[in-house]
Design an enzyme around this catalytic site. Structure first.
Site, PDB file in Angstrom:
ATOM      1  N   ASP A  39       8.829 -47.799 -95.293  1.00  0.00           N
ATOM      2  CA  ASP A  39       9.849 -47.378 -96.255  1.00  0.00           C
ATOM      3  C   ASP A  39       9.173 -47.060 -97.580  1.00  0.00           C
ATOM      4  OD1 ASP A  39      11.957 -46.986 -97.962  1.00  0.00           O
ATOM      5  OD2 ASP A  39      13.061 -48.791 -97.358  1.00  0.00           O
ATOM      6  N   TYR A 128      13.575 -33.155-108.983  1.00  0.00           N
ATOM      7  CA  TYR A 128      12.619 -33.131-107.869  1.00  0.00           C
ATOM      8  C   TYR A 128      11.210 -32.838-108.376  1.00  0.00           C
ATOM      9  CZ  TYR A 128      10.003 -31.097-103.986  1.00  0.00           C
ATOM     10  OH  TYR A 128       9.014 -30.786-103.082  1.00  0.00           O
TER      11      TYR A 128
END
Length: 300
Positions: A39, A128
């Site tokens: 993760d 982003y």
């Protein structure tokens, strides 16, 4: 050819990770981890994986890539794109491993009229791009040997991307309206893999740094879409494939202003690849030829 005993690869269900895995197996034993096993939003998960595997090469194509969603999910985007690469770099430095990380032309503001070089100042205009730049800076600030490979407009026959979306839409729509004032370099995962592997084979400590890795030539999203349809039409005639509802002359160009999105996009994100080609003695294909090869593989 340089050999690596253990290669840790992230993001194997993404289009780039999927393409890299079989190629990397020629260089060493690949331990490929998906989101369930690693993760990237959890630093402890990253540290535990690296310390357990003890790789001498870490390849990180995994990323949070939802450009528009990142505007409202900036925290998770920053965790995956900004913080995680820095954790990888710290761990890589501690075991003298090489880190290869993929970034984007969206770290630039798009105000240039021609392709960006590695020396140009990064100034992202969306969440982003900001998260990807943060990841780059964390790696550069570390003591890890690294390659940061910026790429652009990535597509393949696998996963979700612009090329596959255009082919999907063209099956049922008689007309497509595509942005014609944003420019970049359509680049297949084939090109990225075919440059990454020789770079890793020829790796020397002096190669540490940031490089631009894209196909040669630039176009707009509209030009890319038109070429996709034209190449499909050519293949359809040769291979007796089903016709599309949209013909190439019904792919219409529109300005960005006519297609508002949550995230602002740079008008110019094309990248200059001279540094990469010179440093590693690589040849990169023109984007139209690269697309032709990918389309032929799909038709086959």
């Amino acid at each position: 050819m340089r050999h690596y005993n253990k290669i840790l690869l992230t993001g194997i269900h993404g289009q780039l990770g999927h393409a890299l895995k079989p190629a990397l197996e020629k260089l060493g034993t690949v331990i490929a981890l998906d989101r369930e096993k690693l993760d990237l939003s959890q630093p402890d998960s990253i540290r535990a994986a690296v310390r357990l595997i003890k790789p001498d090469l870490i390849i990180n194509p995994a990323a949070y890539t939802a450009v528009d969603l990142a505007e409202s999910e900036s925290e998770i985007a920053h965790a995956i794109n900004g913080i995680a690469p820095g954790i990888f770099a710290e761990e890589a430095a501690s075991i003298n491993a090489l880190l290869v990380h993929y970034s984007t032309g969206f770290v630039f503001d798009g105000k240039k009229t021609h392709a960006y070089s590695e020396d140009d100042v990064a100034a992202p205009i969306n969440a982003y791009g900001s998260s990807k730049l943060a990841g780059e800076e964390a790696i550069r600030e570390s003591e890890a040997s690294h390659l940061i490979l910026r790429t652009n407009w990535v597509y393949s026959a696998y996963g979700k991307n612009f090329m596959l979306k255009i082919l999907e839409l063209a099956q049922t729509r008689s007309e497509l309206r595509i942005i014609n004032d944003q420019f970049g370099n359509p680049t297949s995962t084939n090109t990225i893999v075919n440059a990454t592997i020789p770079a890793l084979s020829a790796w020397e400590p002096g190669h540490t740094g940031t490089y631009h890795l894209v196909d040669q030539g630039e176009t707009s999203w509209h030009g890319f879409a038109q070429e996709i349809i034209q190449q499909y039409e050519h293949l359809a005639l040769k291979k007796n494939l089903p016709a599309l509802a949209t013909s190439a002359n019904r792919v219409l160009g529109i300005p960005t202003a006519d297609y508002p999105t949550p995230a602002q996009r740079p008008a110019q994100s094309s990248l200059n690849t001279e540094k990469l080609r010179t440093s590693f003695k690589l040849e990169l294909p023109h984007w139209q030829e690269d697309l032709r090869q990918v389309m032929a593989a799909i038709a086959a």
